[in-house]
Design an enzyme around this catalytic site. Structure first.
Site, PDB file in Angstrom:
ATOM      1  CG  ASP A   1      -2.557   1.185   1.050  1.00  0.00           C
ATOM      2  OD1 ASP A   1      -1.890   1.505   0.274  1.00  0.00           O
ATOM      3  OD2 ASP A   1      -2.748   1.336   2.362  1.00  0.00           O
TER       4      ASP A   1
ATOM      5  CG  ASP B   1      -3.053   4.941  -3.598  1.00  0.00           C
ATOM      6  OD1 ASP B   1      -1.799   4.618  -3.380  1.00  0.00           O
ATOM      7  OD2 ASP B   1      -4.343   5.035  -3.199  1.00  0.00           O
TER       8      ASP B   1
END
Ligand SMILES: *[C@@H]1O[C@H](CO)[C@@H](O)[C@H](O)[C@H]1NC(C)=O
Ligand SMILES: *[C@@H]1O[C@H](CO)[C@@H](O)[C@H](O)[C@H]1NC(C)=O
Length: 437
Positions: free
Chosen positions: A136, A313
């Site tokens: 992440d 992201d």
């Protein structure tokens, strides 16, 4: 049985492979979708092998049959809640009650982290205990669920600090005494526990002693079956310790593998041929200046670097664009697709087609434009997203909510690319890697 056969049918389409066949001349830039029958795939347990091979960390994808969600519509709902939480954090109005209020359907359980689900296997302690963590780039805390644990999820492996000769609960803690951590991922999901310090093994040659991480004692969600999270924002412990340079290739589909490398491995193993400015301010900001569909180029106004407005992201699935750009992208795309019957919107995706019965549908090429003529032509696979009906495919882009929200380059569009985050030199490298180095 009915459910089982539905699942098989679903899987067939999940692995429907969209191949780029040919590209027409500069004016009519069109790709074919190749509807060759894909193999039926079974859900298998977490990947075998050990952390820290010479190939670096393996990255695997579990958005498919192994995912507790499995359903594209649920993935899109959780994806939107992740985007909401990134924007609320970025605008410094991070209020937990606001996030709780986002209307997640109560039947949809999960964490916003479950939407973009890429796993890496990391070794903790001595001897090494290996765990699948979620990769992440949008959160700052690395944690692994650890003993003693009241609500650790059955089936997810748990770290035993007492079985590690190098574990300490104080040697890496600065300031001393800050021993408790809690991280929220938006909505209602969080992980909480105490800080631990131990050796963490990222590859055979990259071993970091006395690394600070969270020992999770009561994660309140399943986190897609992972034992924790590898949090790679620029302000987190991982980036402070791992040399400020990493590279990944996100695998295109389940059962294919990508990789994650740090430091010298990232530089030597991830081939990139394009390089753009990277501003690492917790999130990873880049200067996206346009997007093309076919031969139509749409300009995105640049506010970089004073008020950067685009991040890349790993945990957001669908790329978010300014709404005026998205509207033009959608209508231009739609013109190219006029021969295909439209289909109903699927959550955030409103440009959808029913491709049932079309053997070789053609779709326009989509290119992301960055400064200095750095253009990334998107793989055909990454332009469409399969909806929850087997034959429905949607343009895999969405409009962001408020004007002040961030544009986000999501993981669906990043697949197969080598992406090198060089925080030392403020550069983001891209290369067409196909996850084969
Ligand atoms: C470390 O663990 C010991 C033994 O469980 C405990 O007494 C101590 O308070 C812990 N220290 C910190 C900083 O959490
Ligand atoms: C993560 O960010 C939060 C909010 O800024 C901060 O309170 C926390 O200390 C950070 N944790 C780590 C491990 O950097």
């Amino acid at each position: 049985m009915a459910i089982r056969s539905f699942l098989c049918y679903f899987l067939v389409f999940l692995f429907w492979h969209l191949n780029e066949l040919r590209v027409y001349g500069a004016k009519e830039v069109i790709n074919h979708l190749n509807a060759s029958p894909p193999p039926v795939s079974k859900c298998s347990a977490s990947p075998h092998g050990f952390a820290g091979g010479s190939q670096g960390l393996r990255v695997t994808y579990k958005g498919g049959p192994c995912s507790p969600l499995g359903n594209p519509r649920q993935i899109l709902i959780l994806d939107q809640s992740r985007v909401d939480s990134i924007n609320s954090f970025n605008s410094k109005t991070y209020v937990l009650s606001d996030l709780k209020a986002t209307n997640l359907d109560s039947s949809i359980k999960g964490s916003p982290l479950d939407a973009g689900v890429f796993f890496v296997q990391v070794g903790f302690g001595t001897p090494q205990q290996n765990f699948d963590l979620l990769l992440d780039t949008g959160s700052n805390t690395t944690w692994v669920q650890s003993k003693p644990c009241s609500t650790c999820k059955n089936g997810n492996k748990i770290f035993h600090p007492s079985a590690s000769s190098t574990f300490s609960n104080h040697s890496c803690i600065i300031p001393p005494g800050e021993s408790h951590y809690k991280i929220y991922y938006g909505d209602h999901s969080y992980s909480e526990g105490y800080y631990g310090c131990d050796t963490i093994t990222m590859s055979r040659t990259l071993v970091y002693p006395n690394f600070r991480f969270g020992c999770g004692q009561n994660p309140n969600e399943k986190f897609s079956g992972a034992s924790g999270v590898l949090g790679l924002t620029s302000d987190g412990d991982a980036m402070k310790s791992f040399g400020k340079i990493f590279c990944y290739c996100l695998p295109p589909k389940e059962h294919s593998q990508g990789y994650l490398h740090f430091e010298r491995d990232a530089q030597s193993k991830c081939r990139t041929d394009k390089s753009i400015r990277l501003l690492a301010k917790r999130y990873y900001f880049v200067n996206l200046i346009g997007i093309s569909v076919g031969h139509i180029r749409l300009e995105i106004s640049s506010s970089f670097p004073s008020h950067p407005s685009t991040i890349i992201d790993s945990g957001t699935v669908i790329t978010r664009l300014p709404s005026s750009i998205y509207t033009q992208l959608s209508s231009s795309f739609n013109k190219f697709m006029s021969q295909y019957p439209p289909a109903k919107a699927v959550e955030t995706l409103d440009t959808c087609y029913n491709l049932e019965g079309f053997k070789n549908p053609t779709i326009p090429q989509v290119v992301l434009h960055f400064e200095n003529s750095n253009d990334i032509t998107l793989d055909t696979d990454t332009v469409l997203y399969k909806g929850d009906e087997d034959t429905v495919f949607c343009l895999a882009f969405a409009a962001k909510g408020k004007q002040s929200d961030l544009n986000i380059i999501g993981s669906h569009q990043q697949r197969k690319l080598n992406i090198l985050y060089d925080l030392q030199n403020g550069k983001l490298g891209f290369g067409m890697g196909n996850c084969n180095h």
